[in-house]
Each structure stands twice: as structure tokens, then as C-alpha cells.
Design an enzyme around this catalytic site. Structure first.
Site, PDB file in Angstrom:
ATOM      1  N   GLU A   1      -2.724  -3.230   4.994  1.00  0.00           N
ATOM      2  CA  GLU A   1      -1.614  -3.886   5.170  1.00  0.00           C
ATOM      3  C   GLU A   1      -1.232  -3.430   6.420  1.00  0.00           C
ATOM      4  O   GLU A   1      -1.484  -1.668   7.109  1.00  0.00           O
ATOM      5  CB  GLU A   1      -0.509  -3.699   3.862  1.00  0.00           C
ATOM      6  CG  GLU A   1       0.704  -3.964   4.195  1.00  0.00           C
ATOM      7  CD  GLU A   1       1.037  -3.827   3.554  1.00  0.00           C
ATOM      8  OE1 GLU A   1       3.018  -4.510   3.455  1.00  0.00           O
ATOM      9  OE2 GLU A   1       1.304  -3.672   1.801  1.00  0.00           O
TER      10      GLU A   1
ATOM     11  N   LYS B   1       4.132 -12.201   4.022  1.00  0.00           N
ATOM     12  CA  LYS B   1       4.464 -11.199   2.944  1.00  0.00           C
ATOM     13  C   LYS B   1       5.428 -12.039   2.671  1.00  0.00           C
ATOM     14  O   LYS B   1       6.706 -12.303   3.206  1.00  0.00           O
ATOM     15  CB  LYS B   1       4.388 -10.171   3.031  1.00  0.00           C
ATOM     16  CG  LYS B   1       4.794  -9.371   1.747  1.00  0.00           C
ATOM     17  CD  LYS B   1       4.097  -7.827   2.098  1.00  0.00           C
ATOM     18  CE  LYS B   1       4.305  -7.065   0.672  1.00  0.00           C
ATOM     19  NZ  LYS B   1       4.246  -5.549   0.867  1.00  0.00           N
TER      20      LYS B   1
ATOM     21  N   CYS C   1       0.042  -7.080  -0.840  1.00  0.00           N
ATOM     22  CA  CYS C   1       0.525  -5.488  -1.647  1.00  0.00           C
ATOM     23  C   CYS C   1       1.949  -6.424  -2.950  1.00  0.00           C
ATOM     24  O   CYS C   1       1.060  -6.417  -3.833  1.00  0.00           O
ATOM     25  CB  CYS C   1       1.605  -4.987  -0.234  1.00  0.00           C
ATOM     26  SG  CYS C   1       1.866  -3.364  -1.243  1.00  0.00           S
TER      27      CYS C   1
END
Length: 276
Positions: free
Chosen positions: A42, A114, A147
């Protein structure tokens, strides 16, 4: 079989040039060693612990940045190869996103933003609003999320139901104390998600520490049965595994049990409504 390289790196906060060089070296090395799919952490290009929105904006890239052309050129050295890496994105709408790009020799196949922002990320990034990315590649259907997204069972189920065979997850997992001999909790969550959805999951974490934040260094490749095939210990490194993406197409757990066919969504909605 698909040769997977899950790369664990130590980006430098707000140093795009150094991070680009580090990522390029890792990608080139992995491709030279036979990787078909290379996954990086990330926010590989920017680092993670920002002091201000201004600092983040100074290192954010657009989805058509020349960097991705450079990666595409590298991917062309190994036909069919795929690169997945996190970056700080400057959107056309002026917002800043925690994103991941999927790059092949043809260029950027897609960008995922995200959706589930973790803690202080909410001070800097705008949350995405699209489903987990799914792209067709030479190595099967590749899904992407980032994540904290992985910790929401609904999100990994959406990816599984969409036909994801290999789920690539760039991560920056903050260090969590745990009993001796135990894996990081995020890795355990990934193992469970892989098993219940019958899909391989590749988690590329980061290493080192940044502005007082240490990382789990939990890079792991997990097969469709939910077992860790390879992982990386402390520091920079690469986890390797040969994954048969076709195994993710068979959702049977036993002769008369199927992870997807046996679902009862007709009942679930009744029990998951928010309290009035």
C-alpha cells in the site's frame, strides 16, 4: 500455475524519487526471477504517515503518471505479467485517494480506491465507492482491495462472488502485539477470507518504521484452502508461491457442500437490517 511474488518494502515518506527507484528495482528483480504477478505494498510510491494534506498532495500521482508507463514497459519483458501496487492518487475530481493500480504491458488495466479507510487516513484521503476491482489477466481473474478492506467479510465475499481467483491486497499493517508463535491478526483474517471464499489471497505488507509507526511485516501468500504458502520475516524481502488459479473456481468443500451454493441470502437480509 501462476508464479506470485509478494514484495515487502520500506518506502520513505514523501520521497517519490527514492520510492520509484526502490519499486522499479523490486519489480525488475521479481520479473527476472520468473514472477507472473508482482504485488507491492500500500502507498508504495509515497509512504504512509503524512504530516498534512499538503504533504500528501505533493506526492500524489494521477492514474496516467509516466511511472505506470515505466512499469508497463517492465511488464513487457515478461509476457502476460501483472504488477499491482499501491499509490497515493490525485483524482480528476481534486480528491486524494489511497489507491492501487493494476499494470500490464498494455498499460493500466484498472485502479482501485480504498473504501474502508483506517484511523488517521480519514484526515487525508477520500474513501472510494466502487466494488473491489476485478480484471481479466493472462493468469485468471485478479481482484484488488487494500489493507483494512480485507477485514470486512462483506467486501471479500463480494470479491469472491464476482469470480475473483487471486485477490491482491497491498497493505500497511501497523504493528500489533501478539502471543509468541502467532501470526499477525490481519494474516489470520486473510487466511479465513481465503478459506470461506475459496480464493487465493496475496498480501504485500511494508517493513521498517515510519514517524514512530512500526509495521507488522506480514507479507503472505495464502492459497484457496486458507493456508499460508509463503511469507516474509522482518525486513524487506519477497514471498514466492506457485498458485493454480483454477482451484479458486471450485467452491465445493465436500461432495454435498459448496461454499457459495449453500448460502442462504434469503435469510441473511432479515437478520442484518440496521436497528430502527
Amino acid at each position: 500455475m501462476t508464479r506470485i511474488a509478494a514484495v515487502q518494502l520500506s518506502p520513505t515518506i514523501a520521497n517519490v524519487r527514492a520510492n520509484r527507484d526502490m519499486a522499479a528495482a523490486a519489480i525488475a528483480g521479481a520479473l527476472a526471477d520468473g514472477a507472473d504477478v508482482v504485488v507491492l505494498p500500500e502507498l508504495t510510491t509515497s509512504g504512509y504517515v503524512f504530516d498534512s494534506v499538503e504533504e500528501l498532495r505533493s506526492v500524489a500521482l494521477t492514474a496516467d503518471d509516466p511511472l505506470f508507463h515505466e512499469w508497463a514497459t517492465m511488464a513487457a519483458t515478461r509476457p502476460g505479467s501483472v504488477i499491482v501496487a499501491g499509490f497515493a492518487e490525485s483524482g480528476a475530481d481534486g480528491a486524494l485517494y489511497n489507491s492501487a493500480a493494476v499494470v500490464t504491458a498494455a498499460g493500466v488495466l484498472g485502479v482501485y480506491r480504498k473504501v474502508h479507510l483506517w484511523d488517521q487516513e480519514k484526515r487525508f484521503f477520500t474513501a472510494g465507492s466502487d466494488a473491489p476491482l476485478l480484471v481479466e489477466t493472462a493468469h485468471g481473474r485478479l481482484g484488488v482491495m487494500i489493507c483494512f478492506d480485507l477485514e470486512f467479510p462483506e467486501w471479500t465475499r463480494i470479491a469472491g462472488l464476482a469470480g475473483t481467483e487471486i485477490l491482491a491486497v497491498p497493505t500497511n499493517w501497523p504493528h500489533v502485539d501478539r502471543p509468541d508463535g502467532e501470526r499477525a491478526p490481519e494474516v489470520q483474517i486473510a487466511m479465513a477470507a481465503a478459506r470461506v471464499n475459496r480464493m487465493a489471497i496475496v498480501c504485500s505488507d511494508r517493513a521498517g518504521a515510519e514517524r514512530g509507526v512500526a509495521w507488522n511485516e506480514g507479507t503472505s501468500i495464502i492459497d484457496a484452502d486458507g493456508w499460508v504458502v509463503d511469507s516474509v520475516g522482518p525486513g524487506d524481502g519477497i514471498a514466492w508461491a506457485d498458485i493454480d488459479a483454477s482451484l479458486s473456481r471450485d467452491k465445493r468443500l465436500a461432495e454435498l457442500s459448496d461454499a457459495f451454493v449453500d448460502r442462504r441470502p434469503d435469510l441473511y437480509s432479515k437478520f442484518t437490517r440496521s436497528p430502527s
